[in-house]
Design an enzyme around this catalytic site. Structure first.
Site, PDB file in Angstrom:
ATOM      1  N   SER A  94       5.537  13.333   2.205  1.00 26.89           N
ATOM      2  CA  SER A  94       4.713  12.251   2.523  1.00 26.89           C
ATOM      3  C   SER A  94       3.357  13.770   2.888  1.00 26.89           C
ATOM      4  O   SER A  94       3.070  14.560   2.001  1.00 26.89           O
ATOM      5  CB  SER A  94       5.138  11.683   3.237  1.00 26.89           C
ATOM      6  OG  SER A  94       4.616  10.991   4.169  1.00 26.89           O
ATOM      7  N   LEU A  95       3.448  13.556   4.186  1.00 24.77           N
ATOM      8  CA  LEU A  95       2.615  15.025   4.679  1.00 24.77           C
ATOM      9  C   LEU A  95       3.594  16.253   4.376  1.00 24.77           C
ATOM     10  O   LEU A  95       2.720  16.915   3.802  1.00 24.77           O
ATOM     11  CB  LEU A  95       2.106  15.019   6.082  1.00 24.77           C
ATOM     12  CG  LEU A  95       1.509  16.092   6.500  1.00 24.77           C
ATOM     13  CD1 LEU A  95       0.129  16.697   5.686  1.00 24.77           C
ATOM     14  CD2 LEU A  95       1.084  16.119   8.066  1.00 24.77           C
ATOM     15  N   ASP A 211       5.704   1.884  -2.823  1.00 26.16           N
ATOM     16  CA  ASP A 211       4.860   2.469  -1.487  1.00 26.16           C
ATOM     17  C   ASP A 211       3.922   1.698  -0.861  1.00 26.16           C
ATOM     18  O   ASP A 211       3.290   1.789  -1.274  1.00 26.16           O
ATOM     19  CB  ASP A 211       4.727   4.041  -1.530  1.00 26.16           C
ATOM     20  CG  ASP A 211       4.453   5.201  -0.688  1.00 26.16           C
ATOM     21  OD1 ASP A 211       4.020   4.247   0.457  1.00 26.16           O
ATOM     22  OD2 ASP A 211       4.728   6.267  -1.136  1.00 26.16           O
ATOM     23  N   HIS A 238       7.938   4.492   0.297  1.00 26.47           N
ATOM     24  CA  HIS A 238       7.845   5.212   1.231  1.00 26.47           C
ATOM     25  C   HIS A 238       8.706   6.204   1.425  1.00 26.47           C
ATOM     26  O   HIS A 238       8.466   6.954   0.971  1.00 26.47           O
ATOM     27  CB  HIS A 238       6.531   5.261   1.976  1.00 26.47           C
ATOM     28  CG  HIS A 238       5.637   6.877   1.956  1.00 26.47           C
ATOM     29  ND1 HIS A 238       5.303   7.679   1.975  1.00 26.47           N
ATOM     30  CD2 HIS A 238       6.206   7.698   3.120  1.00 26.47           C
ATOM     31  CE1 HIS A 238       4.866   8.493   2.849  1.00 26.47           C
ATOM     32  NE2 HIS A 238       4.790   8.708   2.758  1.00 26.47           N
TER      33      HIS A 238
END
Length: 259
Positions: A94-95, A211, A238
Site C-alpha cells: 500500500s503506502l 481492491d 486491498h
C-alpha cells in the site's frame, strides 16, 4: 530495538531472523510494521528481516509535520545503511509500496529486488481520491473511521468468511491517530511519476482484483510505468497479506529467488 535519527525523526526498526539474505518490509498507512508479523515465520528461514517504523507509525518520533514520500523513502534507505546488510530485497504494501518504490529509485545500489503490493502512482484516480477524502473526514468518529477502513480494506467474501467477531476486531484496530491521519494526507498528495524511470531493481508489482481502497487499475498503471517489471494479481481485497498470506509469501519468495 535499534533506532536511527533521520533529519528530525527517530526511526526504530526490528531485526528478525538470521537468514543469509536480507529482506526489508515497508508497512502501509496505520500503526506500523506489526502488519507483517503473521508472515515472519514463513520468511526467516531464508531472510534476515528488517522492519522499520516510519514517521507516522506508533513508535516513530518526529516533529509531527506534513509527510512526504521523499521523507519516508529516506528513512527506509537510512535503515538499510544503518543495518549494514545491503543491498536488500525491498517489499512494500500500500503506502509502503509507494515508499519502497521511491527508495529503490533514489538509492538503486541498495536494492536487489523490489516488490510493490497494492500500490499506486498518484491520486489522479477519482475513486481513490474520494475514498481517502471520506476516510479523513471520519476522523472525528473513531468507530466509523475504523469500520470504513475495514469495509474498504477487505473483500466481501473474506469478511463473511472470518465472521462478525473478527470483523469487529478489525474495525477496532485502525484508529484516527495523528500519525495515521498524516499517512492518509500523504496518500492523497503523493506523486512518484518522475521517480519511476529511475527504478533499476528487478520489480514485481502485485495488484488486488477486489481492491476497494486502491483500485487494481492503479497497480496495473504502476506495472506499466516500471520498465521490465513483472505483474501478479490476486483475487482479494486491498489487504492481500491477510486474505491470502500463504499465496502472497510464495509469490514473493519465488520472485526474490529468481536468478
Amino acid at each position: 530495538m535499534p533506532a536511527i535519527t533521520v533529519d528530525a525523526a527517530r526511526i526504530p526498526y526490528r531485526i528478525v531472523g538470521d537468514g543469509p539474505e536480507t529482506l526489508l518490509l515497508v508497512h502501509g498507512t496505520g500503526p506500523g510494521s506489526g502488519m507483517w508479523d503473521h508472515l515472519l515465520d514463513a520468511l526467516t528461514d531464508r531472510y534476515t528481516v528488517l522492519l522499520p517504523e516510519l514517521s507516522g507509525s506508533e513508535t516513530a518520533e518526529d516533529d509531527g509535520g506534513e509527510l512526504t514520500v521523499d521523507t519516508l523513502a529516506a528513512q527506509v534507505n537510512a535503515v538499510i545503511e544503518d543495518a549494514g546488510r545491503g543491498p536488500v530485497h525491498l517489499v512494500g504494501f500500500s503506502l509502503g509500496a509507494v515508499v519502497a518504490t521511491a527508495a529503490a529509485a533514489r538509492r538503486p545500489e541498495q536494492v536487489r529486488r523490489l516488490v510493490a503490493a497494492a500500490g499506486w502512482i498518484n491520486a489522479d484516480d477519482e475513486y481513490l481520491r474520494t475514498m481517502m477524502t471520506v476516510w479523513l473526514a471520519l476522523a472525528g468518529d473513531p468507530a466509523a473511521f475504523g469500520r470504513y477502513a475495514t469495509l474498504t480494506a477487505f473483500s466481501r467474501g473474506f469478511l463473511n468468511r472470518i465472521g462478525r467477531e473478527a470483523v469487529e476486531a478489525n474495525a477496532a484496530f485502525m484508529r484516527p491517530t495523528p500519525g495515521t491521519l498524516r499517512h492518509i494526507a500523504l496518500d492523497l498528495s503523493l506523486d512518484i511519476t518522475a521517480l519511476l524511470p529511475r527504478v533499476q531493481a528487478p520489480t514485481l508489482v502485485i495488484g488486488c482484483a477486489q481492491d476497494a481502497t486502491v483500485p487494481v487499475e492503479n497497480a496495473r498503471r504502476l506495472h506499466a510505468a516500471i520498465a521490465d517489471s513483472e505483474y501478479a494479481e490476486f483475487d482479494t481485497g486491498h489487504v492481500v497479506v491477510f486474505e491470502q498470506p500463504e499465496a502472497f509469501v510464495k509469490t514473493v519468495r519465488d520472485f526474490l529467488a529468481t536468478a
